[in-house]
Scaffold this active site. Structure first.
Site, PDB file in Angstrom:
ATOM      1  N   LYS A  92       0.833  -1.218   0.000  1.00 58.19           N
ATOM      2  CA  LYS A  92       0.000   0.000   0.000  1.00 58.19           C
ATOM      3  C   LYS A  92       0.862   1.260   0.000  1.00 58.19           C
ATOM      4  O   LYS A  92       0.593   2.210  -0.722  1.00 58.19           O
ATOM      5  CB  LYS A  92      -0.889   0.020   1.244  1.00 58.19           C
ATOM      6  N   THR A  93       1.911   1.254   0.822  1.00 66.74           N
ATOM      7  CA  THR A  93       2.771   2.443   0.897  1.00 66.74           C
ATOM      8  C   THR A  93       3.410   2.719  -0.464  1.00 66.74           C
ATOM      9  O   THR A  93       3.428   3.861  -0.930  1.00 66.74           O
ATOM     10  CB  THR A  93       3.859   2.255   1.977  1.00 66.74           C
ATOM     11  N   ARG A 107      -1.002  17.982  -9.617  1.00 66.89           N
ATOM     12  CA  ARG A 107      -1.844  19.146  -9.270  1.00 66.89           C
ATOM     13  C   ARG A 107      -1.024  20.422  -9.142  1.00 66.89           C
ATOM     14  O   ARG A 107      -1.406  21.468  -9.655  1.00 66.89           O
ATOM     15  CB  ARG A 107      -2.584  18.860  -7.958  1.00 66.89           C
ATOM     16  N   TYR A 146       7.801  -5.768  -1.441  1.00 67.81           N
ATOM     17  CA  TYR A 146       8.718  -4.640  -1.621  1.00 67.81           C
ATOM     18  C   TYR A 146       9.149  -4.545  -3.079  1.00 67.81           C
ATOM     19  O   TYR A 146       8.994  -3.492  -3.717  1.00 67.81           O
ATOM     20  CB  TYR A 146       9.925  -4.839  -0.716  1.00 67.81           C
ATOM     21  N   TYR A 160       2.320   8.333 -15.295  1.00 69.22           N
ATOM     22  CA  TYR A 160       1.960   9.739 -15.026  1.00 69.22           C
ATOM     23  C   TYR A 160       2.787  10.672 -15.916  1.00 69.22           C
ATOM     24  O   TYR A 160       2.321  11.730 -16.338  1.00 69.22           O
ATOM     25  CB  TYR A 160       2.183  10.095 -13.551  1.00 69.22           C
ATOM     26  N   THR A 176      22.709   0.994   0.723  1.00 68.49           N
ATOM     27  CA  THR A 176      23.312   2.210   1.261  1.00 68.49           C
ATOM     28  C   THR A 176      23.349   2.101   2.785  1.00 68.49           C
ATOM     29  O   THR A 176      22.429   1.547   3.378  1.00 68.49           O
ATOM     30  CB  THR A 176      22.490   3.432   0.810  1.00 68.49           C
ATOM     31  N   ARG A 187      19.343  -4.720   8.641  1.00 59.43           N
ATOM     32  CA  ARG A 187      20.163  -4.889   7.434  1.00 59.43           C
ATOM     33  C   ARG A 187      21.600  -5.230   7.836  1.00 59.43           C
ATOM     34  O   ARG A 187      22.001  -5.046   8.973  1.00 59.43           O
ATOM     35  CB  ARG A 187      20.099  -3.635   6.567  1.00 59.43           C
TER      36      ARG A 187
HETATM   37  P1  NAD Z   1      14.123   3.714   6.492  1.00 58.44           P
HETATM   38  O1  NAD Z   1      13.266   2.588   6.900  1.00 58.44           O
HETATM   39  O2  NAD Z   1      15.157   4.199   7.467  1.00 58.44           O
HETATM   40  O3  NAD Z   1      13.251   4.961   6.075  1.00 58.44           O
HETATM   41  C1  NAD Z   1      11.965   4.892   5.544  1.00 58.44           C
HETATM   42  C2  NAD Z   1      11.115   5.997   6.137  1.00 58.44           C
HETATM   43  O4  NAD Z   1       9.799   5.937   5.557  1.00 58.44           O
HETATM   44  C3  NAD Z   1      10.939   5.838   7.645  1.00 58.44           C
HETATM   45  O5  NAD Z   1      11.167   7.076   8.272  1.00 58.44           O
HETATM   46  C4  NAD Z   1       9.496   5.379   7.787  1.00 58.44           C
HETATM   47  O6  NAD Z   1       8.918   5.724   9.042  1.00 58.44           O
HETATM   48  C5  NAD Z   1       8.838   6.065   6.602  1.00 58.44           C
HETATM   49  N1  NAD Z   1       7.588   5.438   6.167  1.00 58.44           N
HETATM   50  C6  NAD Z   1       7.368   4.124   5.922  1.00 58.44           C
HETATM   51  N2  NAD Z   1       6.093   3.922   5.553  1.00 58.44           N
HETATM   52  C7  NAD Z   1       5.484   5.131   5.539  1.00 58.44           C
HETATM   53  C8  NAD Z   1       4.161   5.583   5.259  1.00 58.44           C
HETATM   54  N3  NAD Z   1       3.202   4.730   4.902  1.00 58.44           N
HETATM   55  N4  NAD Z   1       3.881   6.897   5.374  1.00 58.44           N
HETATM   56  C9  NAD Z   1       4.856   7.778   5.748  1.00 58.44           C
HETATM   57  N5  NAD Z   1       6.123   7.412   6.034  1.00 58.44           N
HETATM   58  C10 NAD Z   1       6.436   6.100   5.935  1.00 58.44           C
HETATM   59  O7  NAD Z   1      14.811   3.286   5.122  1.00 58.44           O
HETATM   60  P2  NAD Z   1      15.914   4.024   4.223  1.00 58.44           P
HETATM   61  O8  NAD Z   1      17.069   3.125   4.101  1.00 58.44           O
HETATM   62  O9  NAD Z   1      16.132   5.416   4.697  1.00 58.44           O
HETATM   63  O10 NAD Z   1      15.192   4.038   2.806  1.00 58.44           O
HETATM   64  C11 NAD Z   1      14.571   5.202   2.276  1.00 58.44           C
HETATM   65  C12 NAD Z   1      14.045   4.914   0.895  1.00 58.44           C
HETATM   66  O11 NAD Z   1      15.104   4.539   0.024  1.00 58.44           O
HETATM   67  C13 NAD Z   1      13.019   3.787   0.836  1.00 58.44           C
HETATM   68  O12 NAD Z   1      12.017   4.120  -0.099  1.00 58.44           O
HETATM   69  C14 NAD Z   1      13.809   2.614   0.339  1.00 58.44           C
HETATM   70  O13 NAD Z   1      13.010   1.683  -0.347  1.00 58.44           O
HETATM   71  C15 NAD Z   1      14.810   3.290  -0.586  1.00 58.44           C
HETATM   72  N6  NAD Z   1      16.026   2.463  -0.714  1.00 58.44           N
HETATM   73  C16 NAD Z   1      16.944   2.420   0.310  1.00 58.44           C
HETATM   74  C17 NAD Z   1      18.052   1.610   0.186  1.00 58.44           C
HETATM   75  C18 NAD Z   1      19.108   1.526   1.260  1.00 58.44           C
HETATM   76  O14 NAD Z   1      20.017   0.709   1.127  1.00 58.44           O
HETATM   77  N7  NAD Z   1      19.086   2.338   2.302  1.00 58.44           N
HETATM   78  C19 NAD Z   1      18.225   0.827  -0.973  1.00 58.44           C
HETATM   79  C20 NAD Z   1      17.253   0.890  -1.964  1.00 58.44           C
HETATM   80  C21 NAD Z   1      16.168   1.723  -1.820  1.00 58.44           C
HETATM   81  N1  UDP Z   2      22.668 -10.709   5.941  1.00 62.60           N
HETATM   82  C1  UDP Z   2      23.489 -11.471   6.780  1.00 62.60           C
HETATM   83  N2  UDP Z   2      23.401 -11.250   8.121  1.00 62.60           N
HETATM   84  C2  UDP Z   2      22.581 -10.326   8.676  1.00 62.60           C
HETATM   85  C3  UDP Z   2      21.759  -9.549   7.819  1.00 62.60           C
HETATM   86  C4  UDP Z   2      21.831  -9.774   6.459  1.00 62.60           C
HETATM   87  O1  UDP Z   2      24.259 -12.312   6.320  1.00 62.60           O
HETATM   88  O2  UDP Z   2      22.578 -10.197   9.919  1.00 62.60           O
HETATM   89  C5  UDP Z   2      22.791 -10.913   4.489  1.00 62.60           C
HETATM   90  C6  UDP Z   2      21.462 -11.089   3.757  1.00 62.60           C
HETATM   91  O3  UDP Z   2      21.075 -12.449   3.731  1.00 62.60           O
HETATM   92  C7  UDP Z   2      21.829 -10.579   2.364  1.00 62.60           C
HETATM   93  C8  UDP Z   2      22.871  -9.496   2.638  1.00 62.60           C
HETATM   94  O4  UDP Z   2      23.364  -9.745   3.951  1.00 62.60           O
HETATM   95  O5  UDP Z   2      22.432 -11.596   1.605  1.00 62.60           O
HETATM   96  C9  UDP Z   2      22.294  -8.087   2.576  1.00 62.60           C
HETATM   97  O6  UDP Z   2      21.139  -8.059   3.397  1.00 62.60           O
HETATM   98  P1  UDP Z   2      20.337  -6.726   3.743  1.00 62.60           P
HETATM   99  O7  UDP Z   2      19.172  -7.129   4.580  1.00 62.60           O
HETATM  100  O8  UDP Z   2      21.290  -5.734   4.296  1.00 62.60           O
HETATM  101  O9  UDP Z   2      19.872  -6.136   2.342  1.00 62.60           O
HETATM  102  P2  UDP Z   2      19.315  -6.783   0.990  1.00 62.60           P
HETATM  103  O10 UDP Z   2      20.331  -6.406  -0.009  1.00 62.60           O
HETATM  104  O11 UDP Z   2      19.200  -8.283   1.111  1.00 62.60           O
HETATM  105  O12 UDP Z   2      18.005  -6.136   0.805  1.00 62.60           O
END
Ligand code: NAD
Ligand code: UDP
Length: 311
Positions: A92-93, A107, A146, A160, A176, A187
């Site tokens: 949903k998110t 808009r 996801y 869009y 990241t 993670r």
């Molecule tokens: P995070 O979980 O720390 O941050 C996500 C934020 O979104 C949180 O603050 C959470 O409370 C908020 N959120 C979740 N559902 C919501 C909703 N329904 N309404 C309002 N807020 C909501 O994760 P992050 O690592 O900071 O990731 C940020 C974005 O970057 C995400 O969209 C994620 O999919 C994308 N992304 C991150 C990585 C990474 O490695 N960090 C990799 C690929 C994509």
């Molecule tokens: N992983 C691991 N130990 C942990 C957490 C993750 O070995 O405590 C592994 C996980 O199985 C994956 C990789 O580390 O192969 C990266 O996992 P993460 O959850 O950070 O991100 P992903 O890239 O899988 O979304």
């Protein structure tokens, strides 16, 4: 930078809070929107005194009416542990939330950047991954909420764009890491550092031969801002660090940096865990003149410093 009103959804999360920091620094009026599912007020507390930051508690699944010039759509849990906690809500998110943000962008004629992910490539059969690769995603597995949610979000962005001329940008973000990841994020980088600092065993899932490519957060923020402010380029574009490591190598590096005595234990590999992942960033280099500058060791040292203070 000229005056702008910028909305950051997920702004209290790991990546969003660093993005808010940089945008506030530029003098832009920043709105940080979050439902605080995985984000926290602590991540943005230091910005409380800033006149150009406003915080809104809101769930993106519900529409919201604001006047802004740019939208960074980051709201979505990103850690497998958290996005699988309530998978229906994750869909949903990513779907309804993205529709709401695209409706808003349409808009008010705002430019919108979608935080997509390397997970759109699934368990990739092409290596390294280029943007032209369509991916190898299980539509019905535990990661699908996801992966497929983010794929639909990309579809919505492009529809869009074609149908309503919304000005869109798509960033495919690869793993990241950095300060402000939650201790309980789940993670791999935060898990390993927290385990090492607490002298409990590092949990490698599977045999540790699976690979990831880790990008330090400040590099990612520069990439996102660069993409948002690029003209005539929608993406999708890979943003990530192209230096690939196995999870076993990452564990060794964390043990070395933290000087920890922790052992390594192996746990079962989660279903559909991608075997290898590494971005081809040729497009980002060419279109955005962007590439990461922080080596893994340096980024891990800074992240370790953060977790030492938090724990
Ligand atoms: P995070 O979980 O720390 O941050 C996500 C934020 O979104 C949180 O603050 C959470 O409370 C908020 N959120 C979740 N559902 C919501 C909703 N329904 N309404 C309002 N807020 C909501 O994760 P992050 O690592 O900071 O990731 C940020 C974005 O970057 C995400 O969209 C994620 O999919 C994308 N992304 C991150 C990585 C990474 O490695 N960090 C990799 C690929 C994509
Ligand atoms: N992983 C691991 N130990 C942990 C957490 C993750 O070995 O405590 C592994 C996980 O199985 C994956 C990789 O580390 O192969 C990266 O996992 P993460 O959850 O950070 O991100 P992903 O890239 O899988 O979304």
């Amino acid at each position: 930078m000229k005056e702008r009103r910028i909305l950051v959804t997920g702004g209290a999360g790991f990546l969003g809070s660093h993005l808010c920091d940089r945008l506030v620094e530029t003098g832009a009026d920043v709105i940080c929107l979050d439902n605080f599912f995985t984000g926290s007020k602590k991540n943005i507390q230091h910005l409380a005194e800033k006149k150009n930051l406003e915080v809104i508690r809101h769930d993106l699944v519900e529409p919201i009416f604001l006047e802004v010039d740019q939208i960074y759509n980051l709201a979505s849990p990103a850690s497998p542990v958290h996005y699988q906690y309530n998978p229906v809500k994750t869909v949903k998110t990513n779907v309804m939330g993205t529709v709401n943000m695209l409706g808003l962008a349409k808009r008010v004629k705002a430019r919108i950047l979608q935080a997509s992910t390397s997970e759109v490539y699934g368990n990739p059969q092409q290596h390294p991954q280029e943007e032209t690769y369509w991916g190898h995603v299980n539509p019905i597995g535990p990661r699908s909420c996801y992966d497929e949610g983010k794929r639909v979000a990309e579809t919505l962005m492009m529809d869009y764009h074609r149908q309503n001329q919304v000005d869109v940008k798509i960033a495919r973000i690869f793993n990241t890491y950095g300060p402000r990841m939650a201790v309980s994020d789940g993670r791999v980088v935060s898990n390993f550092i927290v385990q090492a600092l607490e002298n409990v065993p590092l949990t490698i899932y599977g045999d540790g031969s699976q690979t990831r490519s880790f990008c330090y957060v400040s590099d990612m923020v520069e990439g996102l801002i660069g993409l948002m402010n690029s003209d005539d380029f929608t993406g999708p574009v890979n943003l990530g660090n192209p230096t690939e490591f196995s999870i076993a190598e990452l564990a060794q590096l964390v043990l070395e940096i933290t000087q920890s005595k922790s052992e390594i234990v192996h746990r079962s590999l989660p279903q559909d865990d991608p075997v290898q992942r590494c971005p081809d960033i040729t497009l980002a280099k060419e279109k955005l003149k962007w590439e990461p500058v922080t080596p893994l060791r340096e980024g891990l040292e800074r992240t370790t410093e953060y977790f030492r203070q938090v724990l």
